[in-house]
Design a protein around this motif. Structure first.
Motif, PDB file in Angstrom:
ATOM      1  N   UNK A  68       9.479  -7.451  -7.500  1.00 50.73           N
ATOM      2  CA  UNK A  68       9.029  -8.649  -6.921  1.00 50.73           C
ATOM      3  C   UNK A  68       7.595  -8.144  -7.184  1.00 50.73           C
ATOM      4  N   UNK A  69       7.027  -6.931  -6.993  1.00 51.36           N
ATOM      5  CA  UNK A  69       5.600  -6.499  -6.784  1.00 51.36           C
ATOM      6  C   UNK A  69       5.320  -5.959  -8.136  1.00 51.36           C
ATOM      7  N   UNK A  70       6.132  -6.086  -8.839  1.00 51.46           N
ATOM      8  CA  UNK A  70       5.869  -5.723 -10.674  1.00 51.46           C
ATOM      9  C   UNK A  70       6.476  -4.218 -10.482  1.00 51.46           C
ATOM     10  N   UNK A  74       0.540   4.467  -8.072  1.00 54.92           N
ATOM     11  CA  UNK A  74       0.081   3.650  -8.220  1.00 54.92           C
ATOM     12  C   UNK A  74       0.638   3.348  -9.756  1.00 54.92           C
ATOM     13  N   UNK A  75       1.728   4.032 -10.060  1.00 54.89           N
ATOM     14  CA  UNK A  75       1.978   3.432 -11.750  1.00 54.89           C
ATOM     15  C   UNK A  75       3.604   2.420 -11.363  1.00 54.89           C
ATOM     16  N   UNK A 116      11.560   4.016  -8.328  1.00 51.34           N
ATOM     17  CA  UNK A 116      11.511   4.424  -7.133  1.00 51.34           C
ATOM     18  C   UNK A 116      13.256   4.091  -6.420  1.00 51.34           C
ATOM     19  N   UNK A 117      13.379   5.378  -4.954  1.00 52.66           N
ATOM     20  CA  UNK A 117      15.038   4.585  -4.581  1.00 52.66           C
ATOM     21  C   UNK A 117      14.805   4.401  -3.549  1.00 52.66           C
ATOM     22  N   UNK A 127       0.545  -1.198   0.069  1.00 46.44           N
ATOM     23  CA  UNK A 127      -0.074  -0.039   0.101  1.00 46.44           C
ATOM     24  C   UNK A 127       1.102   1.277   0.065  1.00 46.44           C
ATOM     25  N   UNK A 128       1.715   1.515   0.823  1.00 45.87           N
ATOM     26  CA  UNK A 128       2.550   2.330   0.888  1.00 45.87           C
ATOM     27  C   UNK A 128       3.234   2.509  -0.744  1.00 45.87           C
TER      28      UNK A 128
END
Length: 185
Positions: free
Chosen positions: A153-155, A127-128, A133-134, A119-120
């Motif tokens: 792993x979450x895509x 949602x992109x 992400x760093x 969720x974080x």
């Protein structure tokens, strides 16, 4: 006596050099998540891709070209404190604008923490799944490596790892700001 002192001094010097030699050895990436000894030498890569340098990280931060995710654990309030005891959370200084998702870099997460992490990231990325992400925490900390691997792993497709964490950032003269964590379960 002189020979004894010389031998003792030599042994101490040798012991001082050994850890440095070990620190220079490359650390291979494990196949899965690191589940113990989180504060030790880390690989130079995540899924074969080199960790970000401080200059690359600063460039992304300055351009606001990525979401920064801090995963350093937060010390929880101890259970069973005497009523009236004052508890103050330890302040966390991190890279300004970061999202702090504490305790999400352990090798194994409870289902509630996996959901918290999911969720974080969804909220931080809007949602992109392609949003850069760093991930970071401290230097020589496997938690940011684990969390970055978990995000992949979450895509999430544009996952970057800043291995030098807040120490490298601060040593380069960049500012740190106090941060509050995203409320966790």
């Amino acid at each position: 006596m002189r020979l004894f002192r010389f031998a003792a001094a030599f042994a101490l010097c040798a012991l001082a050099i050994v850890p440095v030699a070990w620190a220079d050895q490359p650390v291979p990436e494990p196949g899965g998540y690191r589940t113990s000894d989180y504060k030790t030498a880390t690989p130079a890569t995540l899924d074969g891709k080199p960790a970000l340098t401080v200059a690359e990280t600063h460039d992304l931060w300055q351009k606001k070209a990525a979401v920064f995710i801090d995963v350093l654990p937060q010390v929880p309030k101890p259970a069973g404190l005497t009523p009236g005891t004052i508890w103050r959370d330890k302040p966390r200084l991190d890279i300004s604008g970061s999202v702090w998702l504490p305790d999400t870099g352990y090798g194994a997460l409870a289902p509630a923490m996996e959901d918290y992490f999911r969720r974080g990231l969804k909220q931080a990325s809007g949602g992109d799944l392609n949003k850069p992400l760093v991930f970071y925490c401290l230097r020589h900390c496997w938690m940011s490596w684990n969390a970055a691997k978990r995000a992949k792993a979450l895509g999430y497709t544009h996952v970057l790892w800043y291995a030098d964490g807040t120490q490298g950032w601060s040593e380069a003269g960049y500012p740190l700001t106090q941060q509050k964590p995203v409320p966790r379960p």
